[in-house]
Write a protein that holds these residues in place. Structure first.
Motif, PDB file in Angstrom:
ATOM      1  N   GLU A 164      42.345  45.023  45.904  1.00  0.00           N
ATOM      2  CA  GLU A 164      42.422  43.595  46.229  1.00  0.00           C
ATOM      3  C   GLU A 164      43.209  43.448  47.520  1.00  0.00           C
ATOM      4  O   GLU A 164      44.311  43.976  47.631  1.00  0.00           O
ATOM      5  CB  GLU A 164      43.137  42.807  45.126  1.00  0.00           C
ATOM      6  N   PRO A 165      42.666  42.721  48.507  1.00  0.00           N
ATOM      7  CA  PRO A 165      43.394  42.512  49.758  1.00  0.00           C
ATOM      8  C   PRO A 165      44.572  41.557  49.543  1.00  0.00           C
ATOM      9  O   PRO A 165      44.672  40.909  48.497  1.00  0.00           O
ATOM     10  CB  PRO A 165      42.341  41.897  50.675  1.00  0.00           C
ATOM     11  N   PRO A 166      45.454  41.429  50.536  1.00  0.00           N
ATOM     12  CA  PRO A 166      46.598  40.519  50.391  1.00  0.00           C
ATOM     13  C   PRO A 166      46.147  39.094  50.085  1.00  0.00           C
ATOM     14  O   PRO A 166      45.178  38.602  50.660  1.00  0.00           O
ATOM     15  CB  PRO A 166      47.282  40.585  51.756  1.00  0.00           C
ATOM     16  N   ARG A 167      46.875  38.484  49.163  1.00  0.00           N
ATOM     17  CA  ARG A 167      46.582  37.105  48.773  1.00  0.00           C
ATOM     18  C   ARG A 167      47.817  36.494  48.131  1.00  0.00           C
ATOM     19  O   ARG A 167      48.696  37.203  47.661  1.00  0.00           O
ATOM     20  CB  ARG A 167      45.407  37.042  47.805  1.00  0.00           C
ATOM     21  N   ASP A 168      47.855  35.162  48.122  1.00  0.00           N
ATOM     22  CA  ASP A 168      48.887  34.432  47.407  1.00  0.00           C
ATOM     23  C   ASP A 168      48.368  34.156  46.000  1.00  0.00           C
ATOM     24  O   ASP A 168      47.220  33.737  45.830  1.00  0.00           O
ATOM     25  CB  ASP A 168      49.213  33.108  48.104  1.00  0.00           C
ATOM     26  N   THR A 169      49.202  34.389  45.002  1.00  0.00           N
ATOM     27  CA  THR A 169      48.789  34.203  43.619  1.00  0.00           C
ATOM     28  C   THR A 169      49.328  32.892  43.061  1.00  0.00           C
ATOM     29  O   THR A 169      50.287  32.324  43.597  1.00  0.00           O
ATOM     30  CB  THR A 169      49.296  35.350  42.736  1.00  0.00           C
ATOM     31  N   ASP A 170      48.741  32.458  41.959  1.00  0.00           N
ATOM     32  CA  ASP A 170      49.205  31.252  41.277  1.00  0.00           C
ATOM     33  C   ASP A 170      50.587  31.448  40.665  1.00  0.00           C
ATOM     34  O   ASP A 170      51.292  30.491  40.392  1.00  0.00           O
ATOM     35  CB  ASP A 170      48.216  30.845  40.174  1.00  0.00           C
ATOM     36  N   TRP A 171      50.973  32.691  40.430  1.00  0.00           N
ATOM     37  CA  TRP A 171      52.267  32.966  39.804  1.00  0.00           C
ATOM     38  C   TRP A 171      53.380  33.215  40.818  1.00  0.00           C
ATOM     39  O   TRP A 171      54.469  33.661  40.473  1.00  0.00           O
ATOM     40  CB  TRP A 171      52.164  34.131  38.811  1.00  0.00           C
ATOM     41  N   GLY A 172      53.098  32.945  42.099  1.00  0.00           N
ATOM     42  CA  GLY A 172      54.164  32.951  43.104  1.00  0.00           C
ATOM     43  C   GLY A 172      54.389  34.255  43.836  1.00  0.00           C
ATOM     44  O   GLY A 172      55.489  34.490  44.338  1.00  0.00           O
ATOM     45  N   TYR A 173      53.374  35.102  43.910  1.00  0.00           N
ATOM     46  CA  TYR A 173      53.488  36.365  44.638  1.00  0.00           C
ATOM     47  C   TYR A 173      52.532  36.373  45.824  1.00  0.00           C
ATOM     48  O   TYR A 173      51.450  35.812  45.773  1.00  0.00           O
ATOM     49  CB  TYR A 173      53.084  37.560  43.767  1.00  0.00           C
ATOM     50  N   ARG A 174      52.918  37.081  46.861  1.00  0.00           N
ATOM     51  CA  ARG A 174      52.012  37.526  47.922  1.00  0.00           C
ATOM     52  C   ARG A 174      51.797  38.999  47.595  1.00  0.00           C
ATOM     53  O   ARG A 174      52.770  39.773  47.534  1.00  0.00           O
ATOM     54  CB  ARG A 174      52.665  37.361  49.301  1.00  0.00           C
ATOM     55  N   GLN A 175      50.576  39.407  47.309  1.00  0.00           N
ATOM     56  CA  GLN A 175      50.361  40.769  46.841  1.00  0.00           C
ATOM     57  C   GLN A 175      49.018  41.328  47.281  1.00  0.00           C
ATOM     58  O   GLN A 175      48.118  40.583  47.650  1.00  0.00           O
ATOM     59  CB  GLN A 175      50.454  40.852  45.323  1.00  0.00           C
ATOM     60  N   PHE A 176      48.938  42.655  47.239  1.00  0.00           N
ATOM     61  CA  PHE A 176      47.664  43.352  47.339  1.00  0.00           C
ATOM     62  C   PHE A 176      47.722  44.509  46.359  1.00  0.00           C
ATOM     63  O   PHE A 176      48.791  44.871  45.849  1.00  0.00           O
ATOM     64  CB  PHE A 176      47.357  43.810  48.768  1.00  0.00           C
ATOM     65  N   THR A 177      46.561  45.071  46.050  1.00  0.00           N
ATOM     66  CA  THR A 177      46.476  46.088  45.020  1.00  0.00           C
ATOM     67  C   THR A 177      45.763  47.321  45.555  1.00  0.00           C
ATOM     68  O   THR A 177      44.723  47.198  46.210  1.00  0.00           O
ATOM     69  CB  THR A 177      45.729  45.542  43.783  1.00  0.00           C
ATOM     70  N   ILE A 178      46.332  48.498  45.259  1.00  0.00           N
ATOM     71  CA  ILE A 178      45.706  49.763  45.624  1.00  0.00           C
ATOM     72  C   ILE A 178      45.462  50.567  44.353  1.00  0.00           C
ATOM     73  O   ILE A 178      46.023  50.267  43.299  1.00  0.00           O
ATOM     74  CB  ILE A 178      46.566  50.578  46.613  1.00  0.00           C
ATOM     75  N   ALA A 179      44.626  51.602  44.472  1.00  0.00           N
ATOM     76  CA  ALA A 179      44.351  52.490  43.341  1.00  0.00           C
ATOM     77  C   ALA A 179      44.603  53.930  43.762  1.00  0.00           C
ATOM     78  O   ALA A 179      44.294  54.320  44.891  1.00  0.00           O
ATOM     79  CB  ALA A 179      42.911  52.326  42.875  1.00  0.00           C
ATOM     80  N   ASP A 180      45.148  54.716  42.837  1.00  0.00           N
ATOM     81  CA  ASP A 180      45.347  56.139  43.123  1.00  0.00           C
ATOM     82  C   ASP A 180      44.101  56.915  42.680  1.00  0.00           C
ATOM     83  O   ASP A 180      43.153  56.320  42.157  1.00  0.00           O
ATOM     84  CB  ASP A 180      46.653  56.645  42.498  1.00  0.00           C
ATOM     85  N   PRO A 181      44.069  58.230  42.871  1.00  0.00           N
ATOM     86  CA  PRO A 181      42.861  58.991  42.540  1.00  0.00           C
ATOM     87  C   PRO A 181      42.431  58.913  41.072  1.00  0.00           C
ATOM     88  O   PRO A 181      41.263  59.134  40.758  1.00  0.00           O
ATOM     89  CB  PRO A 181      43.239  60.431  42.916  1.00  0.00           C
ATOM     90  N   ASP A 182      43.353  58.598  40.162  1.00  0.00           N
ATOM     91  CA  ASP A 182      43.008  58.480  38.748  1.00  0.00           C
ATOM     92  C   ASP A 182      42.763  57.042  38.314  1.00  0.00           C
ATOM     93  O   ASP A 182      42.567  56.776  37.133  1.00  0.00           O
ATOM     94  CB  ASP A 182      44.113  59.105  37.888  1.00  0.00           C
ATOM     95  N   GLY A 183      42.776  56.110  39.258  1.00  0.00           N
ATOM     96  CA  GLY A 183      42.495  54.714  38.938  1.00  0.00           C
ATOM     97  C   GLY A 183      43.703  53.882  38.576  1.00  0.00           C
ATOM     98  O   GLY A 183      43.562  52.695  38.273  1.00  0.00           O
ATOM     99  N   HIS A 184      44.903  54.468  38.602  1.00  0.00           N
ATOM    100  CA  HIS A 184      46.109  53.675  38.345  1.00  0.00           C
ATOM    101  C   HIS A 184      46.262  52.667  39.483  1.00  0.00           C
ATOM    102  O   HIS A 184      46.063  53.005  40.654  1.00  0.00           O
ATOM    103  CB  HIS A 184      47.348  54.560  38.268  1.00  0.00           C
ATOM    104  N   ARG A 185      46.623  51.450  39.133  1.00  0.00           N
ATOM    105  CA  ARG A 185      46.742  50.397  40.143  1.00  0.00           C
ATOM    106  C   ARG A 185      48.198  50.054  40.401  1.00  0.00           C
ATOM    107  O   ARG A 185      48.982  49.866  39.477  1.00  0.00           O
ATOM    108  CB  ARG A 185      45.991  49.151  39.698  1.00  0.00           C
ATOM    109  N   LEU A 186      48.520  49.974  41.683  1.00  0.00           N
ATOM    110  CA  LEU A 186      49.835  49.515  42.108  1.00  0.00           C
ATOM    111  C   LEU A 186      49.639  48.170  42.784  1.00  0.00           C
ATOM    112  O   LEU A 186      48.904  48.064  43.770  1.00  0.00           O
ATOM    113  CB  LEU A 186      50.474  50.507  43.086  1.00  0.00           C
ATOM    114  N   HIS A 187      50.263  47.142  42.217  1.00  0.00           N
ATOM    115  CA  HIS A 187      50.245  45.798  42.797  1.00  0.00           C
ATOM    116  C   HIS A 187      51.507  45.690  43.647  1.00  0.00           C
ATOM    117  O   HIS A 187      52.618  45.700  43.118  1.00  0.00           O
ATOM    118  CB  HIS A 187      50.233  44.735  41.703  1.00  0.00           C
TER     119      HIS A 187
END
Length: 119
Positions: free
Chosen positions: A90-113
């Motif tokens: 997920e590219p950078p975005r503002d969320t409804d819960w008050g974060y500016r965030q983006f999401t990446i995935a590692d080789p096993d599919g774990h996601r880091l927000h």
């Protein structure tokens, strides 16, 4: 109250290939190797006094996990990671819960927000 003085949480990600995961976290994401037990277990970290730790444990069965990691500037980090070919979910975005965030995935599919609080 001392019982409420939580300071840190360390996720343990099951991974199929510890050396491959280490290459991703260290060489691509800029983490530092904290320790390693052969090809079965490793610890990586970033920040002063290892503010962010992730444990990587070899497993035949991998169910992707997620975690949120506070960063000072998600947009700058996104640009740097995109330039290195990091899989951005997920590219950078503002969320409804008050974060500016983006999401990446590692080789096993774990996601880091990767986020910061909105002003």
């Amino acid at each position: 109250m001392e019982e409420a003085a939580f300071r840190k949480i360390v996720p343990v990600f099951p991974v199929r290939d510890v050396p491959a995961s280490l290459r991703f976290y260290v060489e691509t994401l800029g983490f530092t190797l904290g320790g390693r037990t052969g090809d079965e277990f490793a610890s990586v970290f970033r920040g002063e006094v290892a503010e962010v730790n992730i444990y990587l444990r070899r497993s035949e069965q991998v169910a992707p996990a997620e975690c949120f990691v506070y960063v000072a500037d998600p947009d700058a980090l996104h640009a740097a990671y995109a330039g290195r070919g990091v899989p951005v979910v997920e590219p950078p975005r503002d969320t409804d819960w008050g974060y500016r965030q983006f999401t990446i995935a590692d080789p096993d599919g774990h996601r880091l927000h990767l986020f910061r609080f909105l002003d």
